[in-house]
Scaffold this active site. Structure first.
Site, PDB file in Angstrom:
ATOM      1  N   GLY A  49       0.848  -1.181   0.000  1.00  0.00           N
ATOM      2  CA  GLY A  49       0.000   0.000   0.000  1.00  0.00           C
ATOM      3  C   GLY A  49       0.881   1.228   0.000  1.00  0.00           C
ATOM      4  N   GLN A  54       3.072   9.744   1.693  1.00  0.00           N
ATOM      5  CA  GLN A  54       4.370   9.077   1.561  1.00  0.00           C
ATOM      6  C   GLN A  54       5.128   9.504   0.305  1.00  0.00           C
ATOM      7  OE1 GLN A  54       2.644   4.937   2.406  1.00  0.00           O
ATOM      8  NE2 GLN A  54       4.706   4.857   3.228  1.00  0.00           N
ATOM      9  N   CYS A 102       6.673  -0.476   6.875  1.00  0.00           N
ATOM     10  CA  CYS A 102       6.237   0.730   6.180  1.00  0.00           C
ATOM     11  C   CYS A 102       7.397   1.276   5.359  1.00  0.00           C
ATOM     12  CB  CYS A 102       5.774   1.765   7.204  1.00  0.00           C
ATOM     13  SG  CYS A 102       5.159   3.277   6.460  1.00  0.00           S
ATOM     14  N   LEU A 103       7.117   1.666   4.115  1.00  0.00           N
ATOM     15  CA  LEU A 103       8.181   2.194   3.261  1.00  0.00           C
ATOM     16  C   LEU A 103       8.737   3.513   3.812  1.00  0.00           C
ATOM     17  CD1 LEU A 103       6.653   1.462  -0.274  1.00  0.00           C
ATOM     18  CD2 LEU A 103       8.377   0.136   0.964  1.00  0.00           C
ATOM     19  N   HIS A 144      -3.788   0.652   7.974  1.00  0.00           N
ATOM     20  CA  HIS A 144      -2.437   1.230   7.926  1.00  0.00           C
ATOM     21  C   HIS A 144      -2.411   2.466   7.008  1.00  0.00           C
ATOM     22  CE1 HIS A 144       2.121   0.686   7.774  1.00  0.00           C
ATOM     23  NE2 HIS A 144       1.898   1.535   6.786  1.00  0.00           N
ATOM     24  N   GLU A 145      -3.032   2.341   5.818  1.00  0.00           N
ATOM     25  CA  GLU A 145      -3.021   3.463   4.871  1.00  0.00           C
ATOM     26  C   GLU A 145      -3.922   4.599   5.365  1.00  0.00           C
ATOM     27  OE1 GLU A 145      -0.686   3.330   2.854  1.00  0.00           O
ATOM     28  OE2 GLU A 145      -0.343   1.193   3.130  1.00  0.00           O
TER      29      GLU A 145
HETATM   30 NI    NI Z   1       3.126   2.795   5.618  1.00  0.00          NI
END
Ligand code: NI
Length: 181
Positions: A49, A54, A102-103, A144-145
């Site tokens: 996601g 982000q 998470c990125l 999460h998103e």
């Molecule tokens: Ni994330």
């Protein structure tokens, strides 16, 4: 299409309060191409996601997809889903624990309790209202998103930080079912 730079924890945009997209914005070439670039960026970095914050855009927009994912090899597939102005309108009181990464928080993973199932109302990329009933990992990714769009990251949802682990140690010491071995 283009691969976008991912903002990391500490960049103020990750903590910013996002604004909803107007129907005019959704129809614009700029937002449509941003959505395409978000999909490409998510795939490039093996994300499941990606929220707009982000990639340095403080708007209520996220993309989700799980397909033979290298970072989450044991998780069931989720078809490509675009969420614009999402709202979680129902969520189960039953919480399940699962690993998240998470990125924007690279190289780490931790156990986060999330609602087992939920209903999410949003607009798709054409501005059409959609209602998603999700459970399990899909429900986890939506939460999460959605958190990202409120300026939150998964670390904020960890009741304690003891499970936090680097990825190399995760592969070595954590069992795929989410239990520490
Ligand atoms: Ni994330």
């Amino acid at each position: 299409m283009a691969i976008l730079k991912v903002a990391r924890l500490g960049h103020p945009v990750i903590r910013s309060k996002t604004t909803p997209l107007t129907s005019q914005e959704i129809g614009s070439r700029e937002i449509q191409s941003l959505i395409d670039n978000m999909i490409e960026t998510m795939r490039e970095y093996d994300g499941v996601g990606l929220a707009a914050t982000q990639i340095h855009v403080s708007k209520q927009l996220a993309v989700i997809e799980v397909k033979n994912n290298a970072r989450y090899p044991d998780m069931p597939d989720v078809p490509l889903t675009i969420l614009i102005n999402p709202r979680i309108t129902k969520r189960s009181k039953v919480l399940v624990e699962g690993w998240e990464g998470c990125l924007s928080v690279p190289d780490l993973r931790g156990i986060v309790p999330r609602s087992e199932s939920l209903t999410c109302e949003a607009l798709d990329r054409h501005g059409k209202p959609i209602m998603i009933e999700a459970k399990g990992f899909f429900a986890r990714v939506i939460q999460h998103e959605w958190d990202h769009l409120q300026g939150n990251v998964y670390l904020d949802r960890m009741p304690h930080l003891r499970s936090l682990t680097y990825l190399a140690e995760f592969a070595r010491y954590a069992a795929p079912d989410g239990n520490e071995s």
